[in-house]
Design a protein around this motif. Structure first.
Motif, PDB file in Angstrom:
ATOM      1  N   ASP A 173       0.320  -1.075   0.369  1.00 15.19           N
ATOM      2  CA  ASP A 173      -0.406  -0.016  -0.185  1.00 15.19           C
ATOM      3  C   ASP A 173       0.553   1.441   0.477  1.00 15.19           C
ATOM      4  O   ASP A 173       1.859   1.222  -0.180  1.00 15.19           O
ATOM      5  CB  ASP A 173      -0.861  -0.201   1.255  1.00 15.19           C
ATOM      6  CG  ASP A 173      -0.428  -0.302   2.805  1.00 15.19           C
ATOM      7  OD1 ASP A 173       0.779   0.788   2.205  1.00 15.19           O
ATOM      8  OD2 ASP A 173      -0.878  -0.464   4.132  1.00 15.19           O
ATOM      9  N   SER A 174       0.434   2.172   0.101  1.00 15.50           N
ATOM     10  CA  SER A 174       1.361   4.030  -0.287  1.00 15.50           C
ATOM     11  C   SER A 174       2.179   3.972   0.558  1.00 15.50           C
ATOM     12  O   SER A 174       2.886   4.355   0.550  1.00 15.50           O
ATOM     13  CB  SER A 174      -0.156   5.039  -0.649  1.00 15.50           C
ATOM     14  OG  SER A 174      -0.592   5.236   0.690  1.00 15.50           O
ATOM     15  N   LYS A 175       1.844   4.180   2.227  1.00 17.42           N
ATOM     16  CA  LYS A 175       2.201   3.813   3.614  1.00 17.42           C
ATOM     17  C   LYS A 175       3.414   3.163   3.591  1.00 17.42           C
ATOM     18  O   LYS A 175       4.847   3.528   4.044  1.00 17.42           O
ATOM     19  CB  LYS A 175       1.397   3.882   4.740  1.00 17.42           C
ATOM     20  CG  LYS A 175       2.405   4.100   5.673  1.00 17.42           C
ATOM     21  CD  LYS A 175       1.138   3.977   7.304  1.00 17.42           C
ATOM     22  CE  LYS A 175       1.978   4.053   8.231  1.00 17.42           C
ATOM     23  NZ  LYS A 175       1.160   4.064   9.602  1.00 17.42           N
ATOM     24  N   SER A 176       3.046   1.877   2.902  1.00 20.52           N
ATOM     25  CA  SER A 176       4.553   0.863   2.912  1.00 20.52           C
ATOM     26  C   SER A 176       5.508   1.112   2.099  1.00 20.52           C
ATOM     27  O   SER A 176       6.427   0.391   2.307  1.00 20.52           O
ATOM     28  CB  SER A 176       4.047  -0.399   2.982  1.00 20.52           C
ATOM     29  OG  SER A 176       2.795  -1.068   4.176  1.00 20.52           O
ATOM     30  N   SER A 177       5.014   1.202   0.447  1.00 23.02           N
ATOM     31  CA  SER A 177       5.739   1.868  -0.566  1.00 23.02           C
ATOM     32  C   SER A 177       6.157   3.341   0.084  1.00 23.02           C
ATOM     33  O   SER A 177       7.811   2.875  -0.101  1.00 23.02           O
ATOM     34  CB  SER A 177       4.951   2.445  -1.883  1.00 23.02           C
ATOM     35  OG  SER A 177       3.885   0.862  -2.048  1.00 23.02           O
ATOM     36  N   ARG A 178       5.936   4.327   0.736  1.00 23.96           N
ATOM     37  CA  ARG A 178       7.045   4.886   0.771  1.00 23.96           C
ATOM     38  C   ARG A 178       8.007   4.940   1.692  1.00 23.96           C
ATOM     39  O   ARG A 178       9.257   5.342   2.092  1.00 23.96           O
ATOM     40  CB  ARG A 178       5.731   6.300   1.582  1.00 23.96           C
ATOM     41  CG  ARG A 178       6.753   7.022   2.224  1.00 23.96           C
ATOM     42  CD  ARG A 178       7.441   8.308   0.505  1.00 23.96           C
ATOM     43  NE  ARG A 178       8.068   9.373   0.912  1.00 23.96           N
ATOM     44  CZ  ARG A 178       8.273  10.144   1.071  1.00 23.96           C
ATOM     45  NH1 ARG A 178       6.173  10.632   0.787  1.00 23.96           N
ATOM     46  NH2 ARG A 178       8.904  11.592   1.667  1.00 23.96           N
ATOM     47  N   ALA A 179       7.711   4.263   3.294  1.00 25.12           N
ATOM     48  CA  ALA A 179       8.465   3.400   4.096  1.00 25.12           C
ATOM     49  C   ALA A 179       9.990   2.186   3.323  1.00 25.12           C
ATOM     50  O   ALA A 179      10.851   3.114   3.742  1.00 25.12           O
ATOM     51  CB  ALA A 179       7.892   2.593   5.026  1.00 25.12           C
ATOM     52  N   VAL A 180       9.384   1.510   2.493  1.00 25.97           N
ATOM     53  CA  VAL A 180      10.292   0.870   1.454  1.00 25.97           C
ATOM     54  C   VAL A 180      11.052   2.078   0.715  1.00 25.97           C
ATOM     55  O   VAL A 180      12.551   1.794   0.811  1.00 25.97           O
ATOM     56  CB  VAL A 180       9.323  -0.032   0.717  1.00 25.97           C
ATOM     57  CG1 VAL A 180      10.934  -0.357  -0.310  1.00 25.97           C
ATOM     58  CG2 VAL A 180       9.171  -0.803   1.348  1.00 25.97           C
ATOM     59  N   ILE A 181      10.700   3.264   0.041  1.00 27.42           N
ATOM     60  CA  ILE A 181      11.643   4.041  -0.257  1.00 27.42           C
ATOM     61  C   ILE A 181      12.348   4.760   0.186  1.00 27.42           C
ATOM     62  O   ILE A 181      13.406   4.832  -0.178  1.00 27.42           O
ATOM     63  CB  ILE A 181      10.472   5.024  -1.383  1.00 27.42           C
ATOM     64  CG1 ILE A 181       9.566   4.348  -2.088  1.00 27.42           C
ATOM     65  CG2 ILE A 181      11.193   6.127  -1.631  1.00 27.42           C
ATOM     66  CD1 ILE A 181      10.638   3.529  -3.414  1.00 27.42           C
ATOM     67  N   ASN A 182      11.723   5.292   1.418  1.00 27.47           N
ATOM     68  CA  ASN A 182      12.435   6.003   2.630  1.00 27.47           C
ATOM     69  C   ASN A 182      14.151   4.760   3.248  1.00 27.47           C
ATOM     70  O   ASN A 182      14.918   5.591   3.175  1.00 27.47           O
ATOM     71  CB  ASN A 182      11.716   6.140   3.804  1.00 27.47           C
ATOM     72  CG  ASN A 182      11.043   7.447   3.511  1.00 27.47           C
ATOM     73  OD1 ASN A 182      11.263   7.918   2.309  1.00 27.47           O
ATOM     74  ND2 ASN A 182      10.015   7.287   4.270  1.00 27.47           N
ATOM     75  N   SER A 183      13.813   3.561   3.074  1.00 25.54           N
ATOM     76  CA  SER A 183      14.768   2.820   3.068  1.00 25.54           C
ATOM     77  C   SER A 183      15.675   2.571   2.537  1.00 25.54           C
ATOM     78  O   SER A 183      17.183   2.627   2.715  1.00 25.54           O
ATOM     79  CB  SER A 183      14.340   1.446   3.734  1.00 25.54           C
ATOM     80  OG  SER A 183      13.693   1.045   4.660  1.00 25.54           O
ATOM     81  N   PHE A 184      15.372   2.950   1.021  1.00 24.43           N
ATOM     82  CA  PHE A 184      16.044   2.607  -0.184  1.00 24.43           C
ATOM     83  C   PHE A 184      16.725   4.571   0.675  1.00 24.43           C
ATOM     84  O   PHE A 184      18.508   3.606  -0.349  1.00 24.43           O
ATOM     85  CB  PHE A 184      15.648   2.788  -1.265  1.00 24.43           C
ATOM     86  CG  PHE A 184      14.951   1.332  -1.993  1.00 24.43           C
ATOM     87  CD1 PHE A 184      16.173   0.586  -1.624  1.00 24.43           C
ATOM     88  CD2 PHE A 184      13.944   1.719  -2.549  1.00 24.43           C
ATOM     89  CE1 PHE A 184      15.789  -0.839  -2.245  1.00 24.43           C
ATOM     90  CE2 PHE A 184      13.696   0.383  -2.792  1.00 24.43           C
ATOM     91  CZ  PHE A 184      14.255  -1.351  -2.811  1.00 24.43           C
ATOM     92  N   LYS A 185      16.512   5.297   0.642  1.00 19.07           N
ATOM     93  CA  LYS A 185      17.302   6.427   1.099  1.00 19.07           C
ATOM     94  C   LYS A 185      17.853   6.480   1.433  1.00 19.07           C
ATOM     95  O   LYS A 185      19.451   7.022   1.812  1.00 19.07           O
ATOM     96  CB  LYS A 185      16.218   7.473   0.885  1.00 19.07           C
ATOM     97  CG  LYS A 185      14.945   7.881  -0.851  1.00 19.07           C
ATOM     98  CD  LYS A 185      15.872   8.460  -1.515  1.00 19.07           C
ATOM     99  CE  LYS A 185      16.131   9.996  -2.042  1.00 19.07           C
ATOM    100  NZ  LYS A 185      16.480  10.528  -3.091  1.00 19.07           N
ATOM    101  N   GLU A 186      17.372   5.932   2.410  1.00 22.07           N
ATOM    102  CA  GLU A 186      18.096   5.752   4.016  1.00 22.07           C
ATOM    103  C   GLU A 186      19.803   5.454   3.543  1.00 22.07           C
ATOM    104  O   GLU A 186      21.072   5.165   3.775  1.00 22.07           O
ATOM    105  CB  GLU A 186      17.834   5.348   4.763  1.00 22.07           C
ATOM    106  CG  GLU A 186      16.569   6.031   5.627  1.00 22.07           C
ATOM    107  CD  GLU A 186      17.506   7.104   6.680  1.00 22.07           C
ATOM    108  OE1 GLU A 186      18.200   6.706   7.160  1.00 22.07           O
ATOM    109  OE2 GLU A 186      16.653   8.258   6.415  1.00 22.07           O
ATOM    110  N   ALA A 187      19.525   4.326   2.913  1.00 26.53           N
ATOM    111  CA  ALA A 187      21.064   3.155   2.490  1.00 26.53           C
ATOM    112  C   ALA A 187      21.568   3.933   1.456  1.00 26.53           C
ATOM    113  O   ALA A 187      23.057   3.548   2.130  1.00 26.53           O
ATOM    114  CB  ALA A 187      20.308   2.198   1.377  1.00 26.53           C
TER     115      ALA A 187
END
Length: 248
Positions: A173-187
């Motif tokens: 869902d959109s909230k989980s998608s954003r969390a994953v993208i944030n994980s990429f940005k953190e990485a």
């Protein structure tokens, strides 16, 4: 970091030869977050499979960290996949019988290289991606977004040169998608990761540094993100409309 030059790939279906990639050129620099977008059949997944050497390509050159990947032995390719590439899939691909922390360590377990440095990195990734509180749970006991963040952490455990992500937000869902993208940005920001992501999701792609649009096996446009995320998203949507022929 990653160079793809004049890449060609075709498939035989019966007596017919279908060209899927028709001379694709792309580069991904160290620390970049690059997305590949395009309609179904444009060659996105084929491109990713060629880069990972899961399928052979007809012609062209792929160079990863200065090493050409053509004509390597299967043993050599397996070493590249496990040590120089990290993978994130749409369906997570976690092992149900392992805990979240054990899934993150899996590439090192396979290599028999779970040392103090690996244990420390696993704990760092658990904290960085906000999943430390579920490290002892099993995949079936956590949300889809938490499973995908686990998959991102697993992809990073061997400090790969490039992470290849295939529709990583496709089942979220959109909230989980954003969390994953944030994980990429953190990485990228904290670990210096380099990411090439295939996606249908223009919103997720709008957080990338660049987006490569594929059409009919060719690069239609290479778009740089020079403004805000919202502005880039609007530009992406307009280019996708033009690519599909819908300019109304």
């Amino acid at each position: 970091m990653l160079y793809v030059k004049n890449l060609h790939k075709s498939y035989m279906v019966g007596q017919e030869k279908y060209k899927v990639l028709k001379g694709v050129d792309l580069t991904v620099a160290q620390g970049e977050f690059v997305a590949v977008m395009g309609p179904s059949g444009s060659g996105k997944s084929t491109l990713l499979n060629c880069i990972s050497c899961y399928i052979p390509f007809d012609d062209g050159k792929i160079t990863l960290g200065g090493q050409e990947l053509v004509d390597m032995s299967e043993e050599g390719l397996a070493k590249v996949r496990n040590e120089k590439l990290g993978f994130v899939f749409q369906d997570f691909m976690l092992l149900d019988g392992l805990t979240i922390r054990e899934n993150i360590l899996l590439p090192r377990i396979i290599n028999s290289s779970v040392d103090a440095e690996g244990e420390k990195l696993a704990d760092k990734l658990l904290t960085l991606f906000g999943i430390d509180h579920i490290k002892g749970k099993f995949p079936a006991e956590v949300s889809g977004g938490e499973r995908q963040r686990t998959a991102v952490a697993r992809a990073l455990i061997n400090n790969p040169l490039v992470i290849l992500a295939d529709e990583p937000t496709g089942n979220l869902d959109s909230k989980s998608s954003r969390a994953v993208i944030n994980s990429f940005k953190e990485a990228i920001g904290k670990l210096g990761a380099t990411i090439l992501m295939v996606t249908h999701d223009s919103f997720s792609a709008s957080f990338c540094d660049r987006v490569i649009l594929l059409k009919d096996g060719n690069v239609f446009k290479n778009m740089e993100n020079k403004g805000s995320q919202g502005e880039f998203h609007d530009r992406l949507l307009q280019e996708i409309k033009e690519m599909s022929g819908d300019v109304k």
